[in-house]
Design a protein around this motif. Sequence first.
Motif, short mmCIF file in Angstrom:
data_model
loop_
_atom_site.label_atom_id
_atom_site.label_comp_id
_atom_site.label_asym_id
_atom_site.label_seq_id
_atom_site.Cartn_x
_atom_site.Cartn_y
_atom_site.Cartn_z
N HIS A 27 48.62 64.56 11.50
CA HIS A 27 47.97 63.89 12.62
C HIS A 27 46.94 62.87 12.15
O HIS A 27 46.64 61.92 12.88
CB HIS A 27 47.28 64.93 13.51
CG HIS A 27 48.20 65.92 14.13
ND1 HIS A 27 48.43 67.16 13.57
CD2 HIS A 27 48.97 65.85 15.24
CE1 HIS A 27 49.30 67.83 14.32
NE2 HIS A 27 49.65 67.06 15.34
N THR A 30 44.07 53.52 25.60
CA THR A 30 44.65 54.81 25.96
C THR A 30 45.83 55.18 25.06
O THR A 30 46.18 56.34 24.94
CB THR A 30 45.13 54.79 27.41
OG1 THR A 30 46.04 53.69 27.61
CG2 THR A 30 43.95 54.63 28.36
N SER A 64 45.66 58.16 22.59
CA SER A 64 44.49 58.98 22.93
C SER A 64 44.81 60.47 22.91
O SER A 64 43.93 61.28 22.63
CB SER A 64 43.95 58.58 24.30
OG SER A 64 44.91 58.78 25.32
N SER A 65 46.07 60.84 23.16
CA SER A 65 46.40 62.27 23.13
C SER A 65 46.28 62.82 21.72
O SER A 65 45.82 63.95 21.51
CB SER A 65 47.80 62.50 23.68
OG SER A 65 48.77 61.83 22.90
N ARG A 66 46.69 62.03 20.71
CA ARG A 66 46.58 62.48 19.33
C ARG A 66 45.12 62.50 18.89
O ARG A 66 44.69 63.40 18.16
CB ARG A 66 47.43 61.61 18.41
CG ARG A 66 48.93 61.82 18.63
CD ARG A 66 49.75 60.90 17.76
NE ARG A 66 49.71 61.26 16.35
CZ ARG A 66 50.51 62.16 15.78
NH1 ARG A 66 51.41 62.81 16.51
NH2 ARG A 66 50.44 62.41 14.49
N ALA A 82 42.62 63.04 20.84
CA ALA A 82 42.03 64.21 21.49
C ALA A 82 42.40 65.49 20.75
O ALA A 82 41.57 66.40 20.59
CB ALA A 82 42.49 64.29 22.95
N ARG A 83 43.65 65.57 20.29
CA ARG A 83 44.05 66.78 19.56
C ARG A 83 43.25 66.94 18.28
O ARG A 83 42.80 68.04 17.95
CB ARG A 83 45.55 66.74 19.24
CG ARG A 83 45.96 67.92 18.38
CD ARG A 83 47.43 68.12 18.25
NE ARG A 83 47.71 69.30 17.45
CZ ARG A 83 48.91 69.77 17.20
NH1 ARG A 83 49.97 69.17 17.70
NH2 ARG A 83 49.08 70.85 16.45
N VAL A 98 39.93 59.70 28.09
CA VAL A 98 39.91 60.39 26.79
C VAL A 98 39.01 61.62 26.86
O VAL A 98 39.35 62.69 26.35
CB VAL A 98 39.46 59.43 25.67
CG1 VAL A 98 39.43 60.16 24.33
CG2 VAL A 98 40.38 58.22 25.60
N ARG A 157 40.81 64.46 28.40
CA ARG A 157 41.75 65.11 27.48
C ARG A 157 41.00 66.09 26.57
O ARG A 157 41.51 67.18 26.27
CB ARG A 157 42.47 64.06 26.64
CG ARG A 157 43.51 63.25 27.40
CD ARG A 157 44.18 62.27 26.44
NE ARG A 157 45.17 61.43 27.09
CZ ARG A 157 46.44 61.73 27.26
NH1 ARG A 157 46.90 62.89 26.82
NH2 ARG A 157 47.27 60.90 27.86
N ASP A 202 40.12 69.16 28.54
CA ASP A 202 41.32 69.98 28.73
C ASP A 202 41.64 70.79 27.48
O ASP A 202 42.28 71.85 27.58
CB ASP A 202 42.52 69.09 29.07
CG ASP A 202 42.43 68.52 30.48
OD1 ASP A 202 41.64 69.04 31.29
OD2 ASP A 202 43.16 67.54 30.76
N ARG A 203 41.21 70.30 26.33
CA ARG A 203 41.47 71.01 25.07
C ARG A 203 40.31 71.91 24.66
O ARG A 203 40.25 72.38 23.53
CB ARG A 203 41.79 70.01 23.96
CG ARG A 203 43.17 69.37 24.12
CD ARG A 203 43.51 68.48 22.93
NE ARG A 203 44.90 68.05 22.97
CZ ARG A 203 45.92 68.73 22.46
NH1 ARG A 203 45.70 69.89 21.87
NH2 ARG A 203 47.15 68.27 22.54
N ASP A 216 51.50 57.91 17.12
CA ASP A 216 52.65 58.74 17.44
C ASP A 216 53.84 58.27 16.62
O ASP A 216 54.09 57.05 16.53
CB ASP A 216 53.00 58.64 18.93
CG ASP A 216 51.95 59.30 19.79
OD1 ASP A 216 51.47 60.38 19.41
OD2 ASP A 216 51.61 58.74 20.86
#
Length: 242
Positions: A104, A125, A128-130, A132-133, A168, A171, A174-175, A241
Amino acid sequence: MTDTNSTERPTVLVPVRVLDGDGIPDGVPELLGNAHVVVLGYHVVPDQTAPGQARLQFEDRATDRLAEFATMFEAAGATVETELVFTHEKQQTIDRQIRDHACHAVLVANATRPPERVLVAVRGTIGSSRIARVVAGLFADTDAAVTLYHLAADDESDTDAETMLGAVRDRLVDRGMDEDAIALEIGREDGPRAAIADAATSYDVVVMGESEPSLATFVFGMAADDVAEQFLGPVVVVQRDP
């Protein structure tokens, strides 16, 4: 040395020139204590020398050093695996390890104290999911305060920037991150590299997304290195990604 829970942790590649005197800087194992760490020990051999020949000569010493590094990360709580590579092409080697281990992020390692303030440079954006992870994976179970920083374009309103940063932040919440521990900051300085480095002076760690097709080129030849040199702390570069 792979843990069955490693899939729940962000996977972070830590490249080390294993035979050139490089070590793991102070504070780095603790920084990655919640990660699955891939310690890449690499040695660049001269063009006229076969990598296999160098391995025969130096493998035992390099393996012992990698084992020491792995023990440091494991003691800090990380799950760890190691790779030893003798190569003619450093950047190709690092790129290949990123792909092979589905990393990652990559760490540009500088010494750090236990992280209390984390600057996350957010470009948009996308990705942004990665981000956030990685950020939540590393810091959700700590007391670190996180600032989401966006360098706005001339034609970008504060409202648009705040909306993007807010997404962000959502996210991260949420985590499992505490919303009260997340601040938003918008910058409008010229020159993104200098602006991020300037903004980072009061932080312990910088997290930023890659901006070039080749992560290895980005990490070791472009913006992340520029930021690391000016900031003098560790920089976590989140991969796009795949």
